[in-house]
Design an enzyme around this catalytic site. Structure first.
Site, PDB file in Angstrom:
ATOM      1  N   HIS A  36       0.807  -1.216   0.000  1.00 55.23           N
ATOM      2  CA  HIS A  36       0.000   0.000   0.000  1.00 55.23           C
ATOM      3  C   HIS A  36       0.851   1.282   0.000  1.00 55.23           C
ATOM      4  O   HIS A  36       1.568   1.561   0.961  1.00 55.23           O
ATOM      5  CB  HIS A  36      -0.916  -0.020   1.236  1.00 55.23           C
ATOM      6  CG  HIS A  36      -1.853   1.135   1.334  1.00 55.23           C
ATOM      7  ND1 HIS A  36      -1.489   2.362   1.842  1.00 55.23           N
ATOM      8  CD2 HIS A  36      -3.151   1.251   0.976  1.00 55.23           C
ATOM      9  CE1 HIS A  36      -2.523   3.176   1.803  1.00 55.23           C
ATOM     10  NE2 HIS A  36      -3.550   2.518   1.281  1.00 55.23           N
ATOM     11  N   ASP A  37       0.781   2.016  -1.126  1.00 54.02           N
ATOM     12  CA  ASP A  37       1.314   3.386  -1.216  1.00 54.02           C
ATOM     13  C   ASP A  37       2.786   3.529  -0.836  1.00 54.02           C
ATOM     14  O   ASP A  37       3.191   4.540  -0.247  1.00 54.02           O
ATOM     15  CB  ASP A  37       0.482   4.327  -0.353  1.00 54.02           C
ATOM     16  CG  ASP A  37      -0.896   4.600  -0.914  1.00 54.02           C
ATOM     17  OD1 ASP A  37      -1.276   3.932  -1.886  1.00 54.02           O
ATOM     18  OD2 ASP A  37      -1.609   5.451  -0.362  1.00 54.02           O
ATOM     19  N   LYS A 123      -4.713   4.602  -7.207  1.00 55.20           N
ATOM     20  CA  LYS A 123      -5.520   4.764  -5.991  1.00 55.20           C
ATOM     21  C   LYS A 123      -5.862   6.234  -5.790  1.00 55.20           C
ATOM     22  O   LYS A 123      -5.009   7.103  -5.917  1.00 55.20           O
ATOM     23  CB  LYS A 123      -4.723   4.215  -4.791  1.00 55.20           C
ATOM     24  CG  LYS A 123      -5.403   4.336  -3.443  1.00 55.20           C
ATOM     25  CD  LYS A 123      -4.601   3.556  -2.404  1.00 55.20           C
ATOM     26  CE  LYS A 123      -5.057   3.869  -0.998  1.00 55.20           C
ATOM     27  NZ  LYS A 123      -4.568   5.173  -0.531  1.00 55.20           N
TER      28      LYS A 123
END
Length: 292
Positions: A36-37, A123
């Site tokens: 994630h990110d 995202k």
């Protein structure tokens, strides 16, 4: 208001192991790994040579190295640069302009670069499920477990875990493979996840679960057992599946097949996906997988 500069912090082993309300068991045939990110823009707010970042980077890589050979799909989330005011919307009020369209900001950190067969997903909001293809990808591949690691723990990682829960997906929140603004934020995220929407575990626990799954899984030893396994994957009874049915046309998930190949490989049986695709029947697979 931009993201604040993040001071180094470290968590003890005891703090990283909260009390969970659930004891979901990891299953590589059901799981997806979400990184994630982990973009340079977000990591730039840390001293990347100080904790928790070195540990988090090493743990994420260890998780990927362990799960990917088991057939677990790897998905990266990444926010785009130069978002318009309409795209950024309320994020602008909280965090300002955000990333610029430059690899020095939007690129995934070199320590965790995606491989060719990994999926990089654009995202737009805190949760990796909002305005993305994540849910559809998981449903298409019949996956209902999500392993979550990355940054920031109390924002995107936690909201993704909550959204997973809302969509009947079991989230595994890896407590020492996420990083946050502060130690307090990190602990809050772990404890909330463990009590409300996920199973929070350490990297060591996840790797141990994955190892146990690999070493104890019962591989089919005869054609009937193989037929039953395939029938279970297809959601039919073994009586409904004929030995000469084309398994590809029946809709067999290739991710499950890759996982099966890896398990046989671990037992010393070298079979390729191409060989199985050229003989896509129970009879054909039995002759390849079960031959002495």
């Amino acid at each position: 208001m931009a993201i604040p500069k993040i001071a180094a912090y470290q968590l003890s082993s005891a703090e990283l192991m909260p009390e969970n309300r659930v004891n979901w068991q990891f299953d590589s045939s059901r799981a997806v790994l979400l990184i994630h990110d982990m973009q340079r823009y977000f990591l730039n707010y840390y001293d990347t040579k100080a904790e928790p970042i070195p540990t988090v980077l090493a743990n994420i890589q260890a998780i990927k190295d362990k799960l990917k050979p088991l057939g677990v799909p790897v998905i990266y989330s990444a926010q785009p640069g130069d978002q318009t005011p309409e795209q950024r919307a309320l994020l602008q009020d909280f965090w300002g302009q955000g990333l610029t369209a430059d690899l020095s900001q939007t690129g995934i950190t070199e320590r965790l670069m995606p491989e060719q067969d990994d999926h990089v997903m654009t995202k737009w909001r805190y949760s990796a499920f909002q305005r993305t293809e994540l849910l559809q990808l998981m449903q298409t591949q019949q996956r209902d477990q999500l392993v979550i690691c990355g940054i920031y723990a109390h924002i995107g990682c936690l909201l993704t875990a909550a959204d997973a829960f809302m969509n009947d997906i079991q989230a595994f929140f890896i407590s020492d493979a996420v990083a946050d603004f502060t130690q307090q934020d990190h602990l809050m995220a772990i404890n909330y996840a463990a009590q409300r929407c996920a199973r929070a575990i350490t990297t060591q626990q996840l790797l141990a679960d994955a190892t146990e799954l690999t070493t104890t899984s019962d591989l089919p030893s005869n054609k009937q057992q193989l037929k039953q396994l395939i029938a279970d994957w297809l959601g039919v009874t073994s009586d409904e599946l004929e030995d000469d049915d084309n398994l590809i046309e029946c809709g067999l998930d290739s991710i499950r097949v890759l996982s099966l190949i890896d398990q046989f490989k671990a037992k010393g049986k070298e079979i390729s996906l191409i060989e199985l695709a050229e003989n896509p029947t129970v009879e054909g697979w039995a002759s390849l997988l079960l031959a002495e």
